[in-house]
Write a protein that holds these residues in place. Structure first.
Motif, PDB file in Angstrom:
ATOM      1  N   SER A 354       0.774  -1.095   0.000  1.00 47.03           N
ATOM      2  CA  SER A 354      -0.063  -0.047  -0.037  1.00 47.03           C
ATOM      3  C   SER A 354       0.997   1.240   0.091  1.00 47.03           C
ATOM      4  N   ASN A 355       1.869   1.342   0.813  1.00 43.70           N
ATOM      5  CA  ASN A 355       2.830   2.249   0.626  1.00 43.70           C
ATOM      6  C   ASN A 355       3.623   2.632  -0.531  1.00 43.70           C
ATOM      7  N   LYS A 356       3.914   1.342  -1.339  1.00 43.69           N
ATOM      8  CA  LYS A 356       4.340   1.617  -2.486  1.00 43.69           C
ATOM      9  C   LYS A 356       3.421   1.995  -3.656  1.00 43.69           C
ATOM     10  N   GLU A 357       2.174   1.527  -3.554  1.00 43.76           N
ATOM     11  CA  GLU A 357       1.226   2.338  -4.499  1.00 43.76           C
ATOM     12  C   GLU A 357       0.985   3.690  -4.122  1.00 43.76           C
ATOM     13  N   LYS A 358       1.155   4.058  -3.145  1.00 43.83           N
ATOM     14  CA  LYS A 358       0.916   5.614  -2.625  1.00 43.83           C
ATOM     15  C   LYS A 358       1.873   6.014  -3.135  1.00 43.83           C
ATOM     16  N   THR A 359       3.089   5.732  -3.153  1.00 45.93           N
ATOM     17  CA  THR A 359       4.356   6.379  -3.606  1.00 45.93           C
ATOM     18  C   THR A 359       4.161   6.861  -5.226  1.00 45.93           C
ATOM     19  N   ALA A 360       3.750   5.533  -6.028  1.00 41.43           N
ATOM     20  CA  ALA A 360       3.684   5.711  -7.409  1.00 41.43           C
ATOM     21  C   ALA A 360       2.583   6.838  -7.718  1.00 41.43           C
ATOM     22  N   THR A 361       1.408   6.531  -6.990  1.00 40.78           N
ATOM     23  CA  THR A 361       0.435   7.404  -7.429  1.00 40.78           C
ATOM     24  C   THR A 361       0.514   9.040  -7.169  1.00 40.78           C
ATOM     25  N   THR A 717      -3.648  -6.764  -5.236  1.00 40.15           N
ATOM     26  CA  THR A 717      -4.888  -6.691  -4.611  1.00 40.15           C
ATOM     27  C   THR A 717      -5.160  -7.788  -3.768  1.00 40.15           C
ATOM     28  N   ASP A 718      -4.556  -8.998  -4.019  1.00 43.50           N
ATOM     29  CA  ASP A 718      -4.627 -10.096  -3.164  1.00 43.50           C
ATOM     30  C   ASP A 718      -3.918  -9.664  -1.961  1.00 43.50           C
ATOM     31  N   GLN A 719      -2.741  -9.120  -1.858  1.00 39.35           N
ATOM     32  CA  GLN A 719      -2.058  -8.627  -0.842  1.00 39.35           C
ATOM     33  C   GLN A 719      -2.937  -7.791   0.037  1.00 39.35           C
ATOM     34  N   TYR A 720      -3.466  -7.103  -0.634  1.00 37.68           N
ATOM     35  CA  TYR A 720      -4.637  -5.749   0.113  1.00 37.68           C
ATOM     36  C   TYR A 720      -5.750  -6.821   0.754  1.00 37.68           C
ATOM     37  N   ASN A 721      -6.318  -7.653   0.147  1.00 38.80           N
ATOM     38  CA  ASN A 721      -7.230  -8.654   0.556  1.00 38.80           C
ATOM     39  C   ASN A 721      -6.710  -9.387   1.811  1.00 38.80           C
ATOM     40  N   GLN A 722      -5.733  -9.812   1.852  1.00 42.18           N
ATOM     41  CA  GLN A 722      -4.946 -10.761   2.976  1.00 42.18           C
ATOM     42  C   GLN A 722      -4.931  -9.834   4.188  1.00 42.18           C
ATOM     43  N   ILE A 757       6.546  -9.520  11.815  1.00 38.41           N
ATOM     44  CA  ILE A 757       5.153  -9.434  10.992  1.00 38.41           C
ATOM     45  C   ILE A 757       5.547  -8.748   9.790  1.00 38.41           C
ATOM     46  N   HIS A 758       5.004  -9.266   8.395  1.00 38.55           N
ATOM     47  CA  HIS A 758       5.151  -8.731   7.203  1.00 38.55           C
ATOM     48  C   HIS A 758       4.633  -7.380   7.062  1.00 38.55           C
ATOM     49  N   PRO A 759       5.293  -6.381   6.387  1.00 35.13           N
ATOM     50  CA  PRO A 759       4.924  -5.079   6.432  1.00 35.13           C
ATOM     51  C   PRO A 759       3.561  -4.910   5.801  1.00 35.13           C
ATOM     52  N   ASN A 760       2.855  -5.620   4.779  1.00 35.69           N
ATOM     53  CA  ASN A 760       1.446  -5.633   4.297  1.00 35.69           C
ATOM     54  C   ASN A 760       0.703  -5.820   5.505  1.00 35.69           C
ATOM     55  N   LEU A 785       7.386   3.387  17.836  1.00 38.23           N
ATOM     56  CA  LEU A 785       7.107   4.366  16.977  1.00 38.23           C
ATOM     57  C   LEU A 785       8.250   5.571  17.247  1.00 38.23           C
ATOM     58  N   LYS A 786       8.643   5.884  18.307  1.00 41.37           N
ATOM     59  CA  LYS A 786       9.627   7.055  18.775  1.00 41.37           C
ATOM     60  C   LYS A 786      10.907   6.649  18.060  1.00 41.37           C
ATOM     61  N   ASN A 787      11.287   5.266  18.018  1.00 38.88           N
ATOM     62  CA  ASN A 787      12.683   4.759  17.378  1.00 38.88           C
ATOM     63  C   ASN A 787      12.482   4.532  15.928  1.00 38.88           C
ATOM     64  N   ALA A 788      11.396   4.490  15.352  1.00 38.63           N
ATOM     65  CA  ALA A 788      11.083   4.255  14.098  1.00 38.63           C
ATOM     66  C   ALA A 788      12.107   4.776  12.959  1.00 38.63           C
ATOM     67  N   THR A 789      12.647   4.351  12.140  1.00 37.76           N
ATOM     68  CA  THR A 789      13.640   5.190  11.285  1.00 37.76           C
ATOM     69  C   THR A 789      12.839   5.400   9.780  1.00 37.76           C
ATOM     70  N   ILE A 790      11.597   5.008   9.658  1.00 37.91           N
ATOM     71  CA  ILE A 790      11.166   5.455   8.331  1.00 37.91           C
ATOM     72  C   ILE A 790       9.691   5.767   8.747  1.00 37.91           C
ATOM     73  N   ALA A 791       9.130   6.769   8.030  1.00 37.33           N
ATOM     74  CA  ALA A 791       8.013   7.462   8.353  1.00 37.33           C
ATOM     75  C   ALA A 791       6.767   6.347   8.142  1.00 37.33           C
ATOM     76  N   THR A 792       6.798   5.391   7.050  1.00 41.31           N
ATOM     77  CA  THR A 792       5.787   4.715   7.005  1.00 41.31           C
ATOM     78  C   THR A 792       5.552   3.720   8.024  1.00 41.31           C
TER      79      THR A 792
END
Length: 936
Positions: A354-361, A717-722, A757-760, A785-792
């Motif tokens: 979902s992050n990848k699609e958002k970046t593309a669009t 979209t299968d990844q979305y539906n999972q 846990i998989h990012p999806n 959250l405080k230690n996260a290195t990427i905003a996604t």
């Protein structure tokens, strides 16, 4: 070799502007006739007079990235603007907001000189008008028509953290606090940076110079042409070592497209023909290759749009930069596009599909603006929909070109068409196009950037492209034939000119519901309103809500020839459909194939029953987009009292056999409304039982497909539906799902360095585990959250922390939104709305907003809070008379403070709450009985 430039063909969307725009020319010198015949002063009018035309600016800015003795961050500036007098005047009005000026000779705030063989009149008086945001200069004589003049100013502004104008952003890297200076000029914030003619039609050339600390880099719209080191002498220190970067002159452009950045960033680059492409971000993010996906996309998307527009990219470089603090998702500054980090940076180990699609669009959306919006610009903000609607529509085309296996073009139905239907079905909606004199104040301008402009604009343009065919639509952009075009590429004659067809969709609010009766072939249209009792509150329109409607349809699975509905009720133009329907009345009919038309469809009960039988026996005969449509149309038709609510609920029964994402997402979006209305009643438990039974086969399907959750589905979209399957199964209490998510989260807590846990799946899993847990699970999530290195990853945790059922934790989280050290200002609105979506947090969030409204509105301001999203988000569950009373009280008690860009959203919240009250009262028992009968 120099790449050929074909800019001559970009009449482009000027054509769409000419075809679709119906802007009226505002009267700039309004006269307030009173008994004393007083004329309103020009500086009390929000629009600039048409007396002066800017030619170019020369601007030098020096942002201080360390606080002064008073603890303030400031910037100093020198600028001049050269303008031409086009109408005789003895008054200069130029926009200025929150700037302090150095006084020139005679105590004036500016110096005026003539550039020709004449002498400029002296300045009689000069002052700042805060309400209308002007620097006003009254002259002792008149400017000469046709002559050029130069106005010089020196000023100081605050480099605040308010996310508007020229502002500062802070972040930590390697445990060192870093400060950068960046800008957000759109739509009316350039005037916070330097005095300027801050209206989109007032285009000019900009000559920019930035002074900045040595070791930092300065960026602007163009490539730099000079870089040097200076020793600056000022009043506080003997000298200060700085760098000076001067930039090539810009193209002639609007003020809102200017970009100014000083930072300690790194970049990666590529070359696309003669275009330099660079992705800028924090040094650590670049070092960890988080910018590579964006870099790999940008070249192909630019190439796609060059072909699409038949016009070469007009600049020498395309910079894109990820900012830690940024109010909007992204901003199309010409040649230097700014983004939230979540929308530009992508890490395949942490980011989801979902992050990848958002970046593309989003990249495609912003790059589309490089032509439409930047090269060709709207004259005034009343036609925002053309700019944003078009970019939204073609963003799907650009992303589809870059990622052809995703079928991303189909998702516009869920993300834009269905999304905006919910708003455009309210009587308090508004037309795509407004009159110029209705959109004057800055807050009115900000209100235009809503779902109507973006999503309805995209939906209507998609419909236009579909019935013209895409090649003809694109041809129309280039050669300017829309106004008179009345045939499509196949030679089929259209029922009217495109201009006439589109005016019906652009100049009036709302959309139609098309009703087809297969028993007698009768076809009709009417204005669709979620609350039919609100029809009397719809303002009069110059049209009679009769749309010219293209209807693509199929009969028992066979697609038929497109037809048109021209009037309120079908007559001769629908004769072929009438005949066919009468002779095939034992077969089902389905209209609006692939939802290319911007309307809903209703049928007689027999046809609905046949469609339900088809869904239950072989649902794949119906196109997947239309399976999503049937669910969405049915639920909304039921809310509008056009069909029974039980009929809408019956459209979900087949889902136990459905494996596709779009129908499931459509169903869950609509059932979410039922949760909002009934999760405080006895209906809730029966509904949970039903949905849990419905989703269990989908959950087990993905368990099997992924070899017990160890693999990732191949389809996008299968990844979305999972992720959907896990989210819904856990939220409805499926024990196997809860054990799964709690187990994964516990593994992570036991070993924080390795997230299993998989990012999806992280958004769903984090929420489920935190909801099932207590303070220990919440505190772990907060630390991550405080230690996260990427905003996604930050975003996923941010939403999940709002899932807790502990009210003390939710109250603590709400308080964090007013502390920018804990929750960045750009994220405050989202966190409050996340909490409001939680049943346990609804009342807490509403009370928090009402108690802190004045502070948020006056101290944080529009650059930090999205007041429209905030009001809408915290009132979505409102469905009782006491809650309606609370809305009225909130409106009354804060009328003096105001609601800014949330004014329209407040009226929509009141209308929506009224409709909810009536709907719940009418449907609660019927809905409860239905869920009980389906779970016995």
């Amino acid at each position: 070799m120099e790449k050929s430039r074909k800019i001559s063909k970009l009449c482009i969307l000027c054509i769409v502007l000419g075809m679709l725009s119906v802007a009226t020319i505002v009267t700039l010198w309004s006269i307030a006739l009173t008994d004393s015949r007083v004329v309103t002063a020009p500086w009390d009018i929000y629009r600039l007079p048409d007396t002066l035309k800017p030619d170019h600016y020369k601007l030098t800015l020096w942002p201080r990235l360390t606080a002064n003795e008073q603890g303030l961050y400031i910037f100093t500036g020198k600028s001049y603007v050269v303008f031409q007098c086009v109408k005789e005047t003895d008054l200069i009005l130029i926009h200025s907001n929150k700037l302090n000026y150095t006084k020139w000779e005679g105590g004036q705030l500016a110096k005026l000189t003539a550039l020709g063989n004449i002498t400029a009149p002296t300045i009689k008086s000069s002052w700042l008008k805060e309400t209308t945001q002007y620097l006003v200069m009254q002259l002792n004589g008149y400017l000469t028509v046709g002559e050029f003049y130069q106005m010089d100013t020196e000023f100081v502004g605050e480099l605040a953290d308010d996310l508007s104008g020229f502002y500062r952003s802070e972040y930590e890297e390697n445990e060192v606090k870093k400060v950068l200076a960046t800008s957000q000029m759109h739509p009316t914030y350039t005037r916070k940076t330097f005095p300027c003619f801050d209206e989109p039609a007032m285009k000019a050339v900009f000559h920019i110079t930035l002074l900045h600390p040595r070791g930092t880099v300065a960026l602007s719209n163009t490539l730099f042409y000079v870089f040097s080191h200076l020793d600056i002498v000022n009043t506080t220190v003997k000298s200060e070592a700085v760098s000076q970067t001067g930039f090539e002159p810009t193209k002639t452009m609007s003020t809102y497209l200017l970009a100014l950045i000083v930072c300690d960033y790194a970049y990666i680059s590529a070359q696309e023909g003669d275009i330099l492409i660079r992705i800028w971000a924090r040094r650590k993010a670049i070092g960890e290759r988080h910018g590579e996906y964006a870099l790999n996309l940008t070249g192909p998307i630019l190439s796609f749009f060059e072909v699409y527009y038949n016009t070469s990219y007009p600049l020498a470089k395309s910079d894109q930069i990820a900012l830690p603090d940024f109010y909007f998702g992204a901003m199309e500054n010409w040649g230097l596009v700014t983004y939230r980090e979540t929308n530009l940076l992508y890490d395949p180990l942490i980011s989801s599909n979902s992050n990848k699609e958002k970046t593309a669009t989003i990249i495609a959306h912003e790059l589309a603006h490089m032509w439409f919006g930047n090269l060709v610009t709207l004259r005034w903000w009343n036609e925002v929909w053309l700019n944003e609607g078009f970019a939204t529509y073609v963003s799907y085309l650009g992303a589809d070109y870059a990622e052809p296996t995703w079928n991303v073009k189909d998702l516009i139905v869920l993300k834009d068409v269905h999304r905006v239907f919910a708003i455009d079905a309210l009587a308090s909606s508004h037309p795509l196009s407004s009159k110029e004199n209705e959109i004057i104040k800055p807050e009115q301008i900000s209100e235009q950037f809503d779902a109507i402009s973006y999503s309805k604009g995209a939906s209507v343009l998609r419909m236009l492209s579909d019935f013209l065919t895409e090649p003809v639509f694109v041809q129309g952009l280039s050669v300017g034939v829309f106004r008179h075009l009345n045939v499509d590429a196949s030679g089929m004659e259209l029922p009217s000119t495109v201009n006439d067809i589109m005016n019906r969709w652009v100049l009036q609010r709302g959309f139609p519901v098309i009703t087809i009766d297969t028993a007698n072939g009768h076809v009709s249209q009417e204005h669709f309103l979620l609350d039919p009792d609100s029809v009397g509150t719809v303002p009069p329109s110059e049209f009679k809500y009769e749309w010219i409607v293209p209807i693509k349809w199929m009969d028992a699975g066979v697609v038929q020839e497109e037809i048109w509905l021209l009037e309120k009720e079908g007559t001769g133009n629908l004769l072929d459909l009438h005949t066919l329907l009468i002779f095939t009345s034992d077969q089902w009919v389905l209209a609006n194939i692939n939802v290319t038309g911007y309307y809903r469809v209703n049928y007689n009960i027999k046809n609905w029953e046949r469609l339900l039988v088809q869904l239950s026996t072989d649902h794949q005969i119906i196109p997947v987009i239309n399976r999503a449509q049937l669910v969405d149309d049915a639920f909304n038709l039921a809310r509008a009292q056009l069909i029974l609510t039980t009929l809408a609920l019956n459209t979900t029964k087949y889902l136990s056999k459905e494996r596709e994402y779009m129908p499931w997402e459509s169903a869950m979006d609509n059932l979410d409304y039922f949760y909002l209305m009934f999760d405080r009643t006895g209906v809730y438990e029966a509904m949970q039982d039903y949905v849990r039974n419905l989703v269990t086969p989908l959950f087990l399907h993905f368990k099997s497909m992924t070899s017990n959750w160890t693999k990732v589905p191949e389809g996008h979209t299968d990844q979305y539906n999972q992720a959907n399957a896990i989210r819904v199964a856990c939220s409805t209490g499926l024990e196997e799902c809860l054990n799964l998510t709690k187990g994964w989260y516990k593994q992570w807590m036991d070993n924080p360095d390795i997230n299993p846990i998989h990012p999806n799946l992280r958004t769903a899993v984090y929420c489920s585990a935190i909801a099932a847990g207590g303070a220990v699970e919440w505190d772990f999530g907060w630390n991550m959250l405080k230690n996260a290195t990427i905003a996604t990853e930050t975003d996923k945790l941010m939403s999940a922390l709002a899932c807790t059922k502990d009210k003390k934790l939710l109250n603590r989280y709400l308080e964090y939104t007013l502390d920018s050290d804990k929750i960045r200002k750009q994220d405050a609105t989202s966190v409050i709305v996340y909490i409001a979506n939680n049943l346990k947090g609804q009342t807490l969030a509403w009370e928090f907003v009402t108690q802190n409204w004045e502070y948020m509105f006056t101290q944080y301001g529009v650059g930090s809070f999205s007041f429209a999203n905030l009001i809408s988000g915290v009132t979505m569950r409102f469905s009782t008379n006491p809650e309606l009373d609370q809305l009225y009280t909130f409106k009354q008690e804060n009328s003096d403070i105001g609601f800014g860009s949330g004014t329209m959203a407040l009226e929509q919240a009141i209308e929506r709450t009224k409709a909810n009250i009536k709907w719940v009262d009418k449907n609660q028992k019927e809905v409860w009985d239905w869920f009980l009968s389906e779970t016995e």
